[in-house]
Scaffold this active site. Structure first.
Site, PDB file in Angstrom:
ATOM      1  N   HIS A 188       0.849  -1.192   0.000  1.00 35.20           N
ATOM      2  CA  HIS A 188       0.000   0.000   0.000  1.00 35.20           C
ATOM      3  C   HIS A 188       0.883   1.240   0.000  1.00 35.20           C
ATOM      4  O   HIS A 188       2.071   1.161   0.311  1.00 35.20           O
ATOM      5  CB  HIS A 188      -0.894   0.024   1.247  1.00 35.20           C
ATOM      6  CG  HIS A 188      -0.113  -0.027   2.519  1.00 35.20           C
ATOM      7  ND1 HIS A 188       0.197  -1.210   3.155  1.00 35.20           N
ATOM      8  CD2 HIS A 188       0.459   0.950   3.261  1.00 35.20           C
ATOM      9  CE1 HIS A 188       0.913  -0.949   4.233  1.00 35.20           C
ATOM     10  NE2 HIS A 188       1.098   0.352   4.315  1.00 35.20           N
TER      11      HIS A 188
ATOM     12  N   HIS B 189       5.898   6.038  -1.888  1.00 33.84           N
ATOM     13  CA  HIS B 189       6.650   4.786  -1.943  1.00 33.84           C
ATOM     14  C   HIS B 189       5.793   3.639  -1.429  1.00 33.84           C
ATOM     15  O   HIS B 189       4.902   3.829  -0.620  1.00 33.84           O
ATOM     16  CB  HIS B 189       7.937   4.887  -1.117  1.00 33.84           C
ATOM     17  CG  HIS B 189       7.692   4.963   0.345  1.00 33.84           C
ATOM     18  ND1 HIS B 189       7.261   6.118   0.967  1.00 33.84           N
ATOM     19  CD2 HIS B 189       7.776   4.024   1.316  1.00 33.84           C
ATOM     20  CE1 HIS B 189       7.108   5.876   2.257  1.00 33.84           C
ATOM     21  NE2 HIS B 189       7.404   4.607   2.502  1.00 33.84           N
TER      22      HIS B 189
END
EC number: 3.1.4.58
Length: 190
Positions: free
Chosen positions: A42, A127
């Site tokens: 995620h 990220h």
């Protein structure tokens, strides 16, 4: 409960990343890294830590408002990098990264307004963590391999509030379990 706000990639994007991670796991020294499970992939927008039960409702209301104020946007996975002198390897983002950054800022502001202590604000870095190391190590070969990676794109259509259940068994390599507590459609549609 231990909570964070996130953007969750769809299954076809997770499949593409899984193929890339399988390739990375074939590189020399890959066994020294703790590879994150695909169920945990995620983009964390804001990490809240332990949130008191009586604050969760206010946080949810604020996140719903943040989602309504944010339009859907296009995002994809591409490239990668590292944090903490080789302590984390991550896949990067491409597409409307500014919209992702704005959503992260709104998720952080929602927490502050709900009374969740957030510490010092840091500029958001998009990220998705794929591996971690307990000690600093040279992860340049993994980052170099990720440089060529470019997955498909998708339309980010919602914001998720996720609960992180930390491992309790003490079994080496056990990973946190994540469960979506709530989800809000971006732009307020639906």
């Amino acid at each position: 409960m231990r909570l964070f706000a996130a953007v969750l990639p769809p299954e076809h994007i997770v499949d593409e990343l899984a193929a890339e991670v399988d390739r990375l796991r074939q590189l020399p020294g890959a066994g020294r890294l703790r590879w994150t499970a695909r169920a945990g992939w995620h983009f964390t927008l804001a990490f809240y830590g332990e949130v008191a039960d009586d604050v969760v409702s206010a946080l949810s209301d604020r996140l719903a408002r943040a989602a309504r104020r944010s339009a859907p946007f296009s995002l994809g996975l591409a490239g990668g990098g590292q944090f903490g002198q080789g302590r984390a390897v991550w896949a990067g983002a491409r597409g409307d990264v500014e919209a992702l950054r704005l959503l992260a800022d709104r998720a952080e502001a929602a927490a502050r307004k709900a009374g969740v202590p957030m510490g010092e604000h840091r500029r958001y870095k998009a990220h998705l963590t794929v591996a971690r190391s307990r000690q600093a190590m040279d992860v340049r070969p993994y980052v170099a391999a990720l440089a060529e990676f470019a997955g498909g794109s998708w339309t980010v259509a919602d914001l998720a509030l996720v609960r992180s259940n930390l491992p309790a068994s003490g079994v080496p390599g056990e990973q946190p379990r994540y469960e979506v507590v709530d989800r809000w459609v971006l732009g307020g549609a639906g």
